[in-house]
Enzyme design. Structure first.
Site, PDB file in Angstrom:
ATOM      1  N   MET A   1     -29.241  40.772  19.576  1.00 28.28           N
ATOM      2  CA  MET A   1     -29.750  40.997  18.112  1.00 28.28           C
ATOM      3  C   MET A   1     -28.495  41.344  17.395  1.00 28.28           C
ATOM      4  SD  MET A   1     -32.547  43.480  16.511  1.00 28.28           S
ATOM      5  CE  MET A   1     -31.674  45.027  16.659  1.00 28.28           C
ATOM      6  N   CYS A   2     -28.156  40.625  16.264  1.00 30.30           N
ATOM      7  CA  CYS A   2     -27.122  40.676  15.589  1.00 30.30           C
ATOM      8  C   CYS A   2     -27.432  40.846  13.889  1.00 30.30           C
ATOM      9  CB  CYS A   2     -25.979  39.836  15.437  1.00 30.30           C
ATOM     10  SG  CYS A   2     -25.200  39.984  17.017  1.00 30.30           S
ATOM     11  N   GLY A   3     -26.615  41.255  12.935  1.00 30.69           N
ATOM     12  CA  GLY A   3     -26.946  41.379  11.599  1.00 30.69           C
ATOM     13  C   GLY A   3     -26.148  40.563  10.738  1.00 30.69           C
TER      14      GLY A   3
ATOM     15  N   ARG B   1     -29.037  46.605  13.568  1.00 27.35           N
ATOM     16  CA  ARG B   1     -29.161  45.262  14.114  1.00 27.35           C
ATOM     17  C   ARG B   1     -27.851  45.139  15.091  1.00 27.35           C
ATOM     18  NH1 ARG B   1     -33.247  41.997  12.833  1.00 27.35           N
ATOM     19  NH2 ARG B   1     -31.883  40.141  13.829  1.00 27.35           N
TER      20      ARG B   1
END
Length: 299
Positions: free
Chosen positions: A1-3, A32
């Protein structure tokens, strides 16, 4: 999960606020991606000059490095220092000489991006701390992208942080995972695309670089990636003149966009956009799967 966040300014009156707006968006995406963060800003530049965005371990004396390099490349080397990064600027025709001198004399210094207008900064740490460390809020420009990383498949390092850049004034941030990046990396290397990490996202950037070198438009290059890149992904891409978004055909990663007369914005979640000026009047939508959205600034 990344933003992921991105902001493309359409109204010149907001260009001085680009960095401040992008910093707020980046901080909101901290949960995130708390491991590392980075951003690219497209500010002032000239087509006959090039900026190299450099990273070095703590303690590097960039002023001394620039002074030494001037004698080796035969020209004045402009230098702007921001924490662990520096921007070196030279005439475009001296870029190769500068890169060669850096590689020979300073192997611990890494070139993370190059271009007439693009500057890249990235580092390990909480996104808000990274933004403050590089004074993102003070930066002006026409567009920028940012990324907050939760490392799930590789080490938490500066090199592994986004954005990734494999071409002049071109960068990419990615949320997702690619399954065929190793084989594609080998193919692209044979065609002259250089990579500095084993990160799958850098391969996506490299693929776009390769397509653009073939004469494709950014939109066509992104469209072709739908048939070439295997996995799930959301990409936000920056070039010297534009900004683009693409989600894979499944689109399992969250994404939202907003547009007003003054800007176009992207965020992994709406809350990244909530503090933008005029957001209450914006057209807000979820980008469609396998669809390229792109904007370019006027020449």
């Amino acid at each position: 999960m990344c933003g992921i966040v991105g902001l493309f300014i359409k109204s010149p009156k907001l260009e001085p606020e680009l960095g401040a707006l992008l910093a707020t968006m980046l901080e909101v995406m901290s949960d995130r991606g708390p491991d590392s963060a980075g951003f690219a800003v497209y500010g002032d530049g000239r087509s006959d000059r090039v900026k190299l965005s450099l990273h070095a371990p703590g303690g590097a004396d960039f002023q001394a490095i620039a002074a030494t390099l001037e004698g080796q490349v035969g020209t004045k080397v402009g230098v702007t220092i921001r924490s662990s990064h520096a921007i070196l600027e030279v005439p475009a025709e001296r870029e190769t000489a500068l890169r060669d001198a850096l590689g020979q004399g300073y192997p611990l210094v890494t070139v993370v991006g190059t271009g007439a207008r693009m500057e890249i900064y990235k580092e390990v740490g909480q996104p808000a701390d990274v933004a403050r460390r590089f004074d993102l809020s003070s930066m002006a420009g026409t567009h920028g992208v940012g990324h907050t990383r939760m490392a799930t498949e590789s080490a938490i390092t500066t090199a592994g942080a986004h954005p990734f850049s494999t071409g002049r004034d071109q960068c990419l941030v990615h949320n997702g995972s690619l399954s065929n990046h190793n084989s594609l990396r080998r193919t692209l290397r044979r065609d002259g695309v250089a990579f500095g990490t084993d990160n799958d996202s850098e391969v996506a950037a490299g693929y776009l670089t390769w397509r653009l070198r073939q004469g494709d438009s950014l939109k066509r290059a992104l469209t072709s990636s739908l048939d070439t890149l295997d996995g799930f992904y959301t990409f936000v891409v920056g070039t010297e003149s534009g900004f683009a978004v693409l989600r894979d055909p499944i689109s399992c990663k969250p994404a939202v966009m907003a547009e007003t007369d003054d800007y176009v914005a992207f965020g992994s979640e709406y809350r990244a956009l909530a503090d933008l000026p005029g957001i209450a009047r914006a057209r807000v939508w979820e980008p469609e799967p396998a669809t390229v959205y792109s904007w370019e600034r006027a020449a």
